[in-house]
Design an enzyme around this catalytic site. Structure first.
Site, PDB file in Angstrom:
ATOM      1  N   MET A   1      -1.415  -3.317  -1.787  1.00 26.29           N
ATOM      2  CA  MET A   1      -2.423  -3.560  -2.817  1.00 26.29           C
ATOM      3  C   MET A   1      -3.843  -3.675  -2.254  1.00 26.29           C
ATOM      4  O   MET A   1      -4.617  -4.537  -2.672  1.00 26.29           O
ATOM      5  CB  MET A   1      -2.059  -4.822  -3.608  1.00 26.29           C
ATOM      6  CG  MET A   1      -0.698  -4.740  -4.279  1.00 26.29           C
ATOM      7  SD  MET A   1      -0.544  -3.316  -5.379  1.00 26.29           S
ATOM      8  CE  MET A   1      -1.510  -3.901  -6.761  1.00 26.29           C
TER       9      MET A   1
ATOM     10  N   HIS B   1       2.155   6.639  -6.239  1.00 27.98           N
ATOM     11  CA  HIS B   1       1.470   6.017  -7.380  1.00 27.98           C
ATOM     12  C   HIS B   1       2.271   6.287  -8.660  1.00 27.98           C
ATOM     13  O   HIS B   1       2.707   7.419  -8.891  1.00 27.98           O
ATOM     14  CB  HIS B   1       0.054   6.591  -7.503  1.00 27.98           C
ATOM     15  CG  HIS B   1      -0.732   5.946  -8.590  1.00 27.98           C
ATOM     16  ND1 HIS B   1      -1.313   4.706  -8.453  1.00 27.98           N
ATOM     17  CD2 HIS B   1      -1.000   6.355  -9.854  1.00 27.98           C
ATOM     18  CE1 HIS B   1      -1.911   4.373  -9.583  1.00 27.98           C
ATOM     19  NE2 HIS B   1      -1.742   5.356 -10.452  1.00 27.98           N
TER      20      HIS B   1
ATOM     21  N   LYS C   1     -13.039  -6.505   6.871  1.00 29.77           N
ATOM     22  CA  LYS C   1     -11.947  -5.543   6.707  1.00 29.77           C
ATOM     23  C   LYS C   1     -11.755  -4.749   8.006  1.00 29.77           C
ATOM     24  O   LYS C   1     -10.644  -4.419   8.405  1.00 29.77           O
ATOM     25  CB  LYS C   1     -12.314  -4.594   5.568  1.00 29.77           C
ATOM     26  CG  LYS C   1     -11.242  -3.612   5.231  1.00 29.77           C
ATOM     27  CD  LYS C   1     -11.749  -2.677   4.150  1.00 29.77           C
ATOM     28  CE  LYS C   1     -10.601  -1.950   3.533  1.00 29.77           C
ATOM     29  NZ  LYS C   1     -10.367  -2.252   2.155  1.00 29.77           N
TER      30      LYS C   1
ATOM     31  N   SER D   1      10.780  -2.396  -3.229  1.00 32.85           N
ATOM     32  CA  SER D   1      11.935  -1.572  -3.628  1.00 32.85           C
ATOM     33  C   SER D   1      11.851  -0.160  -3.048  1.00 32.85           C
ATOM     34  O   SER D   1      12.875   0.446  -2.732  1.00 32.85           O
ATOM     35  CB  SER D   1      12.084  -1.532  -5.153  1.00 32.85           C
ATOM     36  OG  SER D   1      11.045  -0.789  -5.744  1.00 32.85           O
TER      37      SER D   1
ATOM     38  N   ASN E   1       0.490   7.867   0.052  1.00 29.84           N
ATOM     39  CA  ASN E   1       0.642   6.804  -0.945  1.00 29.84           C
ATOM     40  C   ASN E   1       1.499   7.319  -2.095  1.00 29.84           C
ATOM     41  O   ASN E   1       1.529   8.517  -2.373  1.00 29.84           O
ATOM     42  CB  ASN E   1      -0.731   6.387  -1.490  1.00 29.84           C
ATOM     43  CG  ASN E   1      -0.626   5.236  -2.488  1.00 29.84           C
ATOM     44  OD1 ASN E   1       0.145   4.297  -2.291  1.00 29.84           O
ATOM     45  ND2 ASN E   1      -1.388   5.309  -3.570  1.00 29.84           N
TER      46      ASN E   1
HETATM   47  C1  GRF Z   1       5.406   1.362  -6.885  1.00 32.84           C
HETATM   48  O1  GRF Z   1       5.682   1.564  -8.227  1.00 32.84           O
HETATM   49  C2  GRF Z   1       4.321   2.271  -6.391  1.00 32.84           C
HETATM   50  O2  GRF Z   1       4.188   3.428  -7.151  1.00 32.84           O
HETATM   51  C3  GRF Z   1       3.076   1.443  -6.521  1.00 32.84           C
HETATM   52  O3  GRF Z   1       3.479   0.139  -6.265  1.00 32.84           O
HETATM   53  C4  GRF Z   1       4.837  -0.034  -6.617  1.00 32.84           C
HETATM   54  C5  GRF Z   1       5.519  -0.727  -5.491  1.00 32.84           C
HETATM   55  O4  GRF Z   1       6.803  -1.136  -5.821  1.00 32.84           O
HETATM   56  N1  GRF Z   1       2.051   1.920  -5.634  1.00 32.84           N
HETATM   57  P1  GRF Z   1       7.788  -1.703  -4.719  1.00 32.84           P
HETATM   58  O5  GRF Z   1       7.087  -2.868  -4.033  1.00 32.84           O
HETATM   59  O6  GRF Z   1       8.101  -0.612  -3.760  1.00 32.84           O
HETATM   60  O7  GRF Z   1       8.988  -2.166  -5.475  1.00 32.84           O
END
Ligand code: GRF
Length: 192
Positions: free
Chosen positions: A92, A111, A67, A18, A109
């Site tokens: 992730m 968060h 990795k 999203s 990033n």
């Molecule tokens: C977000 O809420 C971000 O803060 C976290 O992962 C989520 C990713 O959401 N790191 P999306 O895949 O962009 O919907």
């Protein structure tokens, strides 16, 4: 006649996408998203990228011996596309040395908490379980730790007594969808 070269950004994502979608649709965006890097072959974000015509690199880390090898392969693709900035949007994985060394202070990033509170996975649930009255969004540079890099921007989101993970996450994401593009604009314009 003058023209400005727009910063070239790769988005790394693992899931829904999203934030990627909001960025692509934002009329405020002053950078080009030239690549999506995804580590999960079935992630929803891959279909979104196809819809926007964004080159997508899908690499399953399990197919690599280490990795380091996985990131070397990503790096090759990034270099080939002249990517200048990496933005993580729901990626992730912990970014390793290969990419950190190749993009010093050029990996961002987002968060879903006010760091340093509630780093890592399930930040929204962690905040609710703790009982905080305010949580929010943090955008930061990525270093070798988990959500530990220097903070660039934060925005608070009020936690309501009746909030569930879903309702709070929804309001946090609404903030993310506006804030990320704005901050990426600022950071990439300053030092492109
Ligand atoms: C977000 O809420 C971000 O803060 C976290 O992962 C989520 C990713 O959401 N790191 P999306 O895949 O962009 O919907």
């Amino acid at each position: 006649m003058s023209f400005q070269v727009r910063p070239r950004v790769a988005v790394f994502a693992s899931g829904k996408g999203s934030n990627f979608e909001a960025m692509m649709n934002s009329p405020e965006r002053e950078f080009d998203v030239v690549m999506l890097v995804c580590d999960r072959p079935k992630a929803h974000v891959i279909g979104l990228a196809a819809g926007f015509g964004v080159e997508t690199v899908v690499l399953d880390p399990d197919q690599f011996a280490s990795k380091e090898e996985y990131e070397r392969e990503i790096l090759k693709k990034l270099k080939r596309a002249n990517v200048q900035w990496i933005v993580l949007a729901g990626y992730m994985r912990i970014v390793g040395k290969v990419l950190l060394d190749a993009y010093p202070n050029r990996i961002l990033n987002i968060h879903p908490s006010l760091l340093p509170a509630f780093p890592g996975k399930d930040a929204v649930k962690q905040a609710l379980d703790y009982g905080v009255k305010v949580s929010g969004v943090t955008i930061h540079y990525v270093d070798e730790g988990i959500d530990t890099g220097p903070i660039i921007a934060q925005e608070p989101v009020t936690v309501f007594p009746k909030d569930t993970v879903e309702t709070l996450q929804k309001r946090i994401q609404q903030v993310e969808h506006v804030l990320y593009t704005k901050v990426i604009n600022e950071v990439t314009q300053q030092s492109s």
